[in-house]
Design a protein around this motif. Structure first.
Motif, PDB file in Angstrom:
ATOM      1  N   VAL A 127      34.164  27.242  37.042  1.00 51.86           N
ATOM      2  CA  VAL A 127      35.295  28.020  37.529  1.00 51.86           C
ATOM      3  C   VAL A 127      35.104  29.509  37.283  1.00 51.86           C
ATOM      4  O   VAL A 127      35.516  30.341  38.101  1.00 51.86           O
ATOM      5  CB  VAL A 127      36.603  27.513  36.875  1.00 51.86           C
ATOM      6  CG1 VAL A 127      36.598  27.728  35.379  1.00 51.86           C
ATOM      7  CG2 VAL A 127      37.814  28.176  37.482  1.00 51.86           C
ATOM      8  N   VAL A 128      34.460  29.879  36.187  1.00 55.69           N
ATOM      9  CA  VAL A 128      34.237  31.300  35.897  1.00 55.69           C
ATOM     10  C   VAL A 128      33.259  31.891  36.911  1.00 55.69           C
ATOM     11  O   VAL A 128      33.496  32.980  37.459  1.00 55.69           O
ATOM     12  CB  VAL A 128      33.699  31.474  34.464  1.00 55.69           C
ATOM     13  CG1 VAL A 128      33.421  32.948  34.179  1.00 55.69           C
ATOM     14  CG2 VAL A 128      34.683  30.908  33.449  1.00 55.69           C
ATOM     15  N   VAL A 129      32.172  31.180  37.172  1.00 59.47           N
ATOM     16  CA  VAL A 129      31.171  31.656  38.133  1.00 59.47           C
ATOM     17  C   VAL A 129      31.782  31.782  39.523  1.00 59.47           C
ATOM     18  O   VAL A 129      31.569  32.773  40.237  1.00 59.47           O
ATOM     19  CB  VAL A 129      29.958  30.709  38.154  1.00 59.47           C
ATOM     20  CG1 VAL A 129      28.966  31.140  39.226  1.00 59.47           C
ATOM     21  CG2 VAL A 129      29.285  30.663  36.796  1.00 59.47           C
ATOM     22  N   THR A 130      32.547  30.791  39.930  1.00 60.33           N
ATOM     23  CA  THR A 130      33.161  30.808  41.251  1.00 60.33           C
ATOM     24  C   THR A 130      34.151  31.956  41.383  1.00 60.33           C
ATOM     25  O   THR A 130      34.197  32.630  42.423  1.00 60.33           O
ATOM     26  CB  THR A 130      33.886  29.478  41.526  1.00 60.33           C
ATOM     27  OG1 THR A 130      32.942  28.417  41.398  1.00 60.33           O
ATOM     28  CG2 THR A 130      34.483  29.458  42.918  1.00 60.33           C
ATOM     29  N   ALA A 131      34.929  32.211  40.344  1.00 63.40           N
ATOM     30  CA  ALA A 131      35.898  33.306  40.388  1.00 63.40           C
ATOM     31  C   ALA A 131      35.192  34.650  40.535  1.00 63.40           C
ATOM     32  O   ALA A 131      35.589  35.499  41.353  1.00 63.40           O
ATOM     33  CB  ALA A 131      36.759  33.288  39.126  1.00 63.40           C
ATOM     34  N   LEU A 132      34.129  34.843  39.762  1.00 63.13           N
ATOM     35  CA  LEU A 132      33.395  36.105  39.851  1.00 63.13           C
ATOM     36  C   LEU A 132      32.708  36.256  41.202  1.00 63.13           C
ATOM     37  O   LEU A 132      32.684  37.346  41.790  1.00 63.13           O
ATOM     38  CB  LEU A 132      32.358  36.176  38.721  1.00 63.13           C
ATOM     39  CG  LEU A 132      32.929  36.246  37.296  1.00 63.13           C
ATOM     40  CD1 LEU A 132      31.799  36.220  36.270  1.00 63.13           C
ATOM     41  CD2 LEU A 132      33.769  37.514  37.127  1.00 63.13           C
ATOM     42  N   SER A 133      32.143  35.166  41.723  1.00 56.12           N
ATOM     43  CA  SER A 133      31.471  35.226  43.029  1.00 56.12           C
ATOM     44  C   SER A 133      32.462  35.541  44.143  1.00 56.12           C
ATOM     45  O   SER A 133      32.158  36.318  45.059  1.00 56.12           O
ATOM     46  CB  SER A 133      30.774  33.895  43.314  1.00 56.12           C
ATOM     47  OG  SER A 133      29.804  33.603  42.337  1.00 56.12           O
ATOM     48  N   SER A 134      33.648  34.947  44.084  1.00 55.92           N
ATOM     49  CA  SER A 134      34.646  35.206  45.124  1.00 55.92           C
ATOM     50  C   SER A 134      35.136  36.645  45.074  1.00 55.92           C
ATOM     51  O   SER A 134      35.417  37.260  46.107  1.00 55.92           O
ATOM     52  CB  SER A 134      35.819  34.242  44.982  1.00 55.92           C
ATOM     53  OG  SER A 134      36.473  34.435  43.737  1.00 55.92           O
ATOM     54  N   LEU A 135      35.225  37.223  43.875  1.00 55.21           N
ATOM     55  CA  LEU A 135      35.625  38.631  43.766  1.00 55.21           C
ATOM     56  C   LEU A 135      34.545  39.547  44.327  1.00 55.21           C
ATOM     57  O   LEU A 135      34.850  40.570  44.964  1.00 55.21           O
ATOM     58  CB  LEU A 135      35.896  38.978  42.303  1.00 55.21           C
ATOM     59  CG  LEU A 135      37.223  38.491  41.720  1.00 55.21           C
ATOM     60  CD1 LEU A 135      37.287  38.790  40.230  1.00 55.21           C
ATOM     61  CD2 LEU A 135      38.404  39.136  42.441  1.00 55.21           C
ATOM     62  N   ALA A 136      33.279  39.174  44.090  1.00 60.68           N
ATOM     63  CA  ALA A 136      32.181  40.020  44.563  1.00 60.68           C
ATOM     64  C   ALA A 136      32.138  40.080  46.091  1.00 60.68           C
ATOM     65  O   ALA A 136      31.787  41.117  46.677  1.00 60.68           O
ATOM     66  CB  ALA A 136      30.851  39.504  44.019  1.00 60.68           C
ATOM     67  N   GLY A 137      32.518  38.987  46.758  1.00 65.03           N
ATOM     68  CA  GLY A 137      32.481  38.967  48.216  1.00 65.03           C
ATOM     69  C   GLY A 137      33.847  39.051  48.855  1.00 65.03           C
ATOM     70  O   GLY A 137      34.032  38.597  49.992  1.00 65.03           O
ATOM     71  N   ALA A 138      34.818  39.627  48.147  1.00 62.35           N
ATOM     72  CA  ALA A 138      36.196  39.647  48.648  1.00 62.35           C
ATOM     73  C   ALA A 138      36.370  40.625  49.806  1.00 62.35           C
ATOM     74  O   ALA A 138      35.730  41.682  49.861  1.00 62.35           O
ATOM     75  CB  ALA A 138      37.148  40.012  47.517  1.00 62.35           C
ATOM     76  N   ASP A 139      37.266  40.257  50.733  1.00 58.95           N
ATOM     77  CA  ASP A 139      37.691  41.146  51.806  1.00 58.95           C
ATOM     78  C   ASP A 139      38.762  42.070  51.230  1.00 58.95           C
ATOM     79  O   ASP A 139      39.841  41.603  50.840  1.00 58.95           O
ATOM     80  CB  ASP A 139      38.262  40.319  52.953  1.00 58.95           C
ATOM     81  CG  ASP A 139      38.772  41.188  54.091  1.00 58.95           C
ATOM     82  OD1 ASP A 139      38.745  42.434  53.974  1.00 58.95           O
ATOM     83  OD2 ASP A 139      39.228  40.618  55.110  1.00 58.95           O
ATOM     84  N   PRO A 140      38.509  43.380  51.146  1.00 54.74           N
ATOM     85  CA  PRO A 140      39.462  44.289  50.494  1.00 54.74           C
ATOM     86  C   PRO A 140      40.863  44.220  51.102  1.00 54.74           C
ATOM     87  O   PRO A 140      41.857  44.252  50.359  1.00 54.74           O
ATOM     88  CB  PRO A 140      38.833  45.667  50.692  1.00 54.74           C
ATOM     89  CG  PRO A 140      37.368  45.387  50.865  1.00 54.74           C
ATOM     90  CD  PRO A 140      37.295  44.089  51.584  1.00 54.74           C
ATOM     91  N   ARG A 141      40.968  44.110  52.423  1.00 59.91           N
ATOM     92  CA  ARG A 141      42.295  44.080  53.051  1.00 59.91           C
ATOM     93  C   ARG A 141      43.035  42.802  52.671  1.00 59.91           C
ATOM     94  O   ARG A 141      44.224  42.841  52.312  1.00 59.91           O
ATOM     95  CB  ARG A 141      42.139  44.164  54.570  1.00 59.91           C
ATOM     96  CG  ARG A 141      43.476  44.138  55.322  1.00 59.91           C
ATOM     97  CD  ARG A 141      43.285  44.442  56.809  1.00 59.91           C
ATOM     98  NE  ARG A 141      44.554  44.325  57.538  1.00 59.91           N
ATOM     99  CZ  ARG A 141      44.997  43.205  58.098  1.00 59.91           C
ATOM    100  NH1 ARG A 141      44.251  42.095  58.019  1.00 59.91           N
ATOM    101  NH2 ARG A 141      46.155  43.183  58.739  1.00 59.91           N
TER     102      ARG A 141
END
Length: 561
Positions: A164-178
């Protein structure tokens, strides 16, 4: 009626469960309405977070809520989907698919039901408080991190396939800013409503108000936020899930983990409820029976495993619930939502539910409790932190097992240190040869963890002719401790040292006789009830015995522990 019949009857609903309803029904209905409103977003959110979907969460809250209220052992317990169960279910869904959830729910329910019938309800009392708080902290962290992919617009299923920690960080790294900006705004609105509105009036359901505001804004403004989507407009027909022998074999261990969690969390919740208000005691065995039936019922309707929900139960009690009617009515409120408001509920943005779950996760962590544990003892602090870390990084059930093992090791270590071996002076005027008599007092518990130390300490005595073992202060003795006493007697006697035993407690006599402690004595008259006759007998040996040779080194000095 036979004893078995009486016990079976005690596990089933009775008229006495509702004897107070005539006086309390108004308060119970109000409490049921209140907790139903609170439970709605949680049921939706936990259903989605588990991977089974919002509909599964609602079905579980309705079906399991009614069954557990009727058959459970607590008068005010509220059951349904919980965050802890989501943590266990998510990997199961990832590994075996959504179809496995109903099978696991039925299997786990059967196991919990059997545990209740086997009177295992008191077993939860063996879990140390720091371990309970440790996995609660770990669950809170996981629930919070599970919401991040939904906030970033990432595939929610992605959280089920890795840490869950890895997934959370990965999703933040590729997040759509809008998209992230809209999601954070939705979370901020929900969090503000949940934090501030209850300060204005405690009866205002802040989570529901926040969800309504976010949903209305998302409908008015051109929002990119994903929504729950279609929900059923009624309960599905019950039916056995499709399975094969191979499927059952693969899901047996996951079901054991789910059953263990369901039992632990439900019993903890019921115990908390009993301490919050004077609503009568709870029956832990009947509670397991009720929770087992609730999970079986939820699985038959396509839901997920249920447990007693501590937060919703606390809301129920504080809202004035006195009987089971409140929990039953809470489920009926949710059923009414399904029947008449499935469309509007389906328009709720997922980010709003994430906000509810994030605030819920934060509220699960009590800083005062954490400080108390961390400042208590080193053993408790280690068990607390280790359980939390393993919960987040590995698995909740593994964390509980490791936490209990660590706590047990430290507890055994502490008990072993409480075992004392003391050489005492002889009371009264000294006589010639008294220096060749060692009076050794054994204190505290004598069990496997302290046995070797006691053996080494007593057998290291040198320059003595008689050893008197005082055992009146000896408390717990296990087979290993008794065996060590037998070895002590035999080793000293082989060296020509006479051993006298004084003050064997009545509860230890049979164990000492069985293990061979008493038979190891040189003579049956070497067992005494009082110290004075034992000392007199020891002095008679000194008169007849030669002076023992001095030891080769200084290890023969008086032993003390």
């Amino acid at each position: 009626m036979t004893r078995a019949g009486q016990y079976l009857r005690a596990l089933l609903p009775a008229r006495g469960d509702y004897q107070a309803v005539r006086r309390t029904w108004r308060g119970d209905l109000l409490a049921g309405l209140t907790v139903g409103i609170v439970a709605l977003p949680l049921a939706l959110g936990f259903g989605i977070a588990s991977g089974a979907g919002a509909a599964a969460g609602l079905i579980t809250a309705i079906v399991a809520g009614v069954i557990a209220a009727v058959f459970g052992g607590s008068h005010v317990q509220v059951s349904g989907p919980t965050g802890a169960m989501v943590v266990v279910l998510a990997p199961i869904v990832a590994a075996h698919g959504v179809g496995a959830v109903a099978i696991v729910s039925v299997l786990a329910g059967i196991m919990v039901l059997i545990a209740g019938a086997a009177r295992l309800g008191r077993a939860v009392s063996f879990i140390p408080w720091p371990v309970i708080e440790g996995f609660t902290l770990g669950i809170a962290v996981i629930i919070f991190l599970q919401q991040i992919p939904a906030l970033t617009g990432a595939d929610v299923d992605g959280i089920l396939h890795s840490n869950v920690v890895v997934t959370a960080l990965s999703s933040l790294a590729g997040a759509d800013p809008r998209y992230l900006a809209w999601s954070l705004a939705a979370v901020a609105v929900v969090a503000a409503c949940m934090s501030l509105l209850p300060l204005w009036h405690h009866a205002i359901p802040g989570s529901l108000v926040g969800i309504v505001i976010v949903t209305v804004l998302a409908l008015i403004l051109p929002s990119p936020l994903a929504v729950i989507g279609g929900l059923p407009t009624g309960l599905p027909a019950p039916g056995l899930p499709t399975f094969s022998i191979d499927t059952l074999a693969r899901l047996l261990l996951p079901a054991v983990a789910v059953a263990a969690l369901a039992a632990i969390e439900s019993l903890l919740s019921a115990r908390v409820a009993a301490s919050l208000a004077d609503t009568g005691p709870y029956d832990p065995d009947r509670e397991l029976v009720g929770q087992g039936l609730a999970s079986i019922g939820a699985g038959l309707f396509g839901g997920i495993p249920a447990t007693g929900a501590i937060a919703r139960t606390a809301v129920n009690v504080r809202a004035g619930a006195k009987t089971r009617l409140a929990a039953i009515f809470h489920a009926l409120v949710l059923l009414l939502v399904v029947l008449v408001a499935a469309g509007p509920v389906g328009a709720i943005p997922l980010a709003a539910l994430s906000g509810v779950l994030m605030v819920t996760a934060v509220r699960m962590v009590h800083l005062a409790t954490a400080r108390s544990i961390l400042r208590s003892t080193r053993a408790d602090a280690i068990a607390y932190l280790l359980t939390a870390v393993v919960t987040v990084s590995v698995d909740l059930i593994v964390a509980v097992v490791i936490g209990m093992a660590v706590a047990g090791i430290f507890a055994i270590r502490g008990l072993s240190r409480a075992t004392g071996v003391h050489r005492e002076p002889i009371d009264g005027p000294a006589e010639p040869g008294d220096d060749r008599i060692a009076v050794v007092r054994l204190d505290g518990p004598l069990f496997f963890a302290a046995a070797d130390r006691v053996l080494a300490t007593v057998t290291s005595l040198h320059g003595v002719t008689v050893v008197i073992l005082r055992m009146s202060h000896l408390e717990l003795v296990d087979a290993t401790g008794a065996h060590v006493l037998s070895e002590i007697v035999q080793q000293l006697e082989r060296r020509g040292v006479t051993v006298l035993i004084k003050g064997v407690r009545e509860g230890h006599v049979e164990l000492f006789r069985t293990v061979g402690v008493l038979s190891s004595l040189r003579h049956s008259k070497h067992l005494f009830a009082e110290l004075a006759p034992a000392v007199a007998h020891a002095r008679s040996h000194i008169v007849r015995a030669p002076v023992p040779p001095a030891p080769d080194d200084d290890t023969g000095s008086a032993a003390r522990a």
